[in-house]
Design an enzyme around this catalytic site. Structure first.
Site, PDB file in Angstrom:
ATOM      1  N   ARG A 112       1.065  -1.274   0.271  1.00 31.35           N
ATOM      2  CA  ARG A 112      -0.248  -0.025  -0.052  1.00 31.35           C
ATOM      3  C   ARG A 112       0.679   1.190  -0.181  1.00 31.35           C
ATOM      4  NH1 ARG A 112      -4.306   1.374   4.472  1.00 31.35           N
ATOM      5  NH2 ARG A 112      -2.333   1.698   5.501  1.00 31.35           N
TER       6      ARG A 112
ATOM      7  N   THR B 296      -0.540   7.336  -1.376  1.00 32.37           N
ATOM      8  CA  THR B 296      -1.980   7.991  -1.870  1.00 32.37           C
ATOM      9  C   THR B 296      -2.900   6.853  -1.397  1.00 32.37           C
ATOM     10  OG1 THR B 296      -0.889   6.072  -3.453  1.00 32.37           O
ATOM     11  CG2 THR B 296      -1.148   8.353  -3.886  1.00 32.37           C
TER      12      THR B 296
ATOM     13  N   ASP C 135       0.867  -2.611  12.147  1.00 32.20           N
ATOM     14  CA  ASP C 135       1.134  -2.840  10.889  1.00 32.20           C
ATOM     15  C   ASP C 135       1.509  -4.151  10.605  1.00 32.20           C
ATOM     16  OD1 ASP C 135       3.435  -3.618   8.451  1.00 32.20           O
ATOM     17  OD2 ASP C 135       2.941  -1.920   7.822  1.00 32.20           O
TER      18      ASP C 135
ATOM     19  N   ASP D 199       5.005  -5.545   9.647  1.00 33.78           N
ATOM     20  CA  ASP D 199       6.390  -5.348  10.352  1.00 33.78           C
ATOM     21  C   ASP D 199       6.442  -6.121  11.435  1.00 33.78           C
ATOM     22  OD1 ASP D 199       7.405  -3.081   8.169  1.00 33.78           O
ATOM     23  OD2 ASP D 199       6.501  -2.244   8.975  1.00 33.78           O
TER      24      ASP D 199
HETATM   25  C1  PRP Z   1      -1.294  -4.162   4.761  1.00 30.37           C
HETATM   26  C2  PRP Z   1      -1.623  -5.135   4.741  1.00 30.37           C
HETATM   27  C3  PRP Z   1      -2.901  -5.341   3.370  1.00 30.37           C
HETATM   28  C4  PRP Z   1      -2.818  -3.844   3.549  1.00 30.37           C
HETATM   29  C5  PRP Z   1      -3.957  -3.626   4.010  1.00 30.37           C
HETATM   30  O1  PRP Z   1      -0.080  -4.805   4.145  1.00 30.37           O
HETATM   31  O2  PRP Z   1      -1.579  -6.514   5.357  1.00 30.37           O
HETATM   32  O3  PRP Z   1      -2.221  -5.837   2.255  1.00 30.37           O
HETATM   33  O4  PRP Z   1      -2.000  -2.874   4.069  1.00 30.37           O
HETATM   34  O5  PRP Z   1      -4.770  -2.068   3.696  1.00 30.37           O
HETATM   35  P1  PRP Z   1      -5.631  -1.324   2.531  1.00 30.37           P
HETATM   36  O6  PRP Z   1      -6.873  -2.461   3.432  1.00 30.37           O
HETATM   37  O7  PRP Z   1      -5.774  -0.651   3.344  1.00 30.37           O
HETATM   38  O8  PRP Z   1      -5.169  -1.991   0.907  1.00 30.37           O
HETATM   39  P2  PRP Z   1       1.562  -3.160   3.756  1.00 30.37           P
HETATM   40  O9  PRP Z   1       0.751  -2.552   2.074  1.00 30.37           O
HETATM   41  O10 PRP Z   1       1.357  -2.848   5.037  1.00 30.37           O
HETATM   42  O11 PRP Z   1       2.321  -4.277   2.971  1.00 30.37           O
HETATM   43  P3  PRP Z   1       2.967  -5.484   3.634  1.00 30.37           P
HETATM   44  O12 PRP Z   1       1.757  -6.661   4.651  1.00 30.37           O
HETATM   45  O13 PRP Z   1       3.641  -5.941   3.045  1.00 30.37           O
HETATM   46  O14 PRP Z   1       3.417  -4.743   5.103  1.00 30.37           O
HETATM   47  N1  URA Z   2      -1.630  -2.591   7.330  1.00 36.20           N
HETATM   48  C1  URA Z   2      -1.911  -3.308   7.973  1.00 36.20           C
HETATM   49  O1  URA Z   2      -0.975  -3.435   8.534  1.00 36.20           O
HETATM   50  N2  URA Z   2      -2.581  -2.375   9.841  1.00 36.20           N
HETATM   51  C2  URA Z   2      -3.391  -1.361   9.866  1.00 36.20           C
HETATM   52  O2  URA Z   2      -3.867  -0.675  10.268  1.00 36.20           O
HETATM   53  C3  URA Z   2      -3.490  -0.874   8.228  1.00 36.20           C
HETATM   54  C4  URA Z   2      -2.969  -1.917   7.090  1.00 36.20           C
END
Ligand code: PRP
Ligand code: URA
Length: 208
Positions: free
Chosen positions: A103, A107, A199, A202
């Site tokens: 994400r 944006t 997150d 993370d």
């Molecule tokens: C996080 C989570 C989802 C997304 C959710 O991923 O694991 O994939 O955000 O957000 P949304 O519903 O607003 O799209 P992230 O982009 O942080 O990537 P990661 O899993 O690599 O940490």
């Molecule tokens: N992605 C995450 O990992 N946590 C949130 O709260 C939103 C998006």
């Protein structure tokens, strides 16, 4: 809002520990896997079984068994990976695909970077897994990916969801069943779920 809750007390207890800022990566990772396994039990409640003749030590009988597995689990990278092990433990013959999305922090829109799916994905029921459903952008994009490749039955499985994300999926993909174990209050100005757990990626991989 159309969403299936899997709110077993064990699931709720484990999510409460996950939410705690003092829970470290090792425990967090194990809890994600355990919650995914418990959710899988509910998510597969409508699984069709077939009758099979077997012989017990006492007599011949007809029993119910899963037909050869026509399912796939597809994690959204990275955080979705944490849910795969728990599901594979329950359905060992399930195939695994991967969709890489992150994400954009400015944006909040999903950016694609990887996709590798089983060749016969169009013939499989797909469990799309990602612990967090926030704006819904990532899950909606992943579902479109799967539909573009001919997948007809998709269940979108999340540990924590925001109402905004559920609404986006209901609107853009009304045919997809959405499962979550907790429906939180809202998103904050950075698109994080409140109260949420931070997150998920993370915390699973210890990258912050
Ligand atoms: C996080 C989570 C989802 C997304 C959710 O991923 O694991 O994939 O955000 O957000 P949304 O519903 O607003 O799209 P992230 O982009 O942080 O990537 P990661 O899993 O690599 O940490
Ligand atoms: N992605 C995450 O990992 N946590 C949130 O709260 C939103 C998006």
């Amino acid at each position: 809002m159309k969403v299936n809750f899997t709110n077993h007390p064990l699931i709720q207890h484990k999510i409460s520990i996950m939410r705690d800022v003092n829970t470290g990566s090792k425990d967090f990772r194990e809890l994600v896997s355990e919650v995914a396994m418990l959710m899988c039990y509910e998510v597969t409640r409508d699984l069709q079984l077939q009758s099979v003749e077997i012989e017990t030590p006492i007599t011949k009988t007809t029993v119910k068994m899963m037909p050869s597995c026509k399912m796939a689990v597809v994690p959204i990278l990275r955080a979705g990976l944490g849910m795969v092990e728990g599901i594979v433990k329950l359905i060992p013959s399930i195939k695994i695909g991967h969709i890489g999305l992150y994400r954009d922090p400015q944006t909040l829109k999903p950016v694609e970077y990887y996709c590798k799916l089983p060749a016969d994905i169009a013939d499989r029921e797909v469990l799309l897994v990602d612990p967090m459903l926030a704006t819904g952008g990532s899950a909606a994009a992943a579902i479109k990916f799967l539909k573009d490749r001919g997948v007809k039955k998709i269940k979108s499985v999340h540990i924590i969801a925001a109402p905004e994300g559920v609404q986006v999926l209901n609107l853009q993909h009304p045919d997809v069943d959405v499962y979550c174990a907790a429906l939180d209050e809202k998103l904050n100005e950075h698109g994080y779920i409140v109260p949420g757990l931070g997150d998920a990626g993370d915390r699973i991989f210890g990258t912050k």
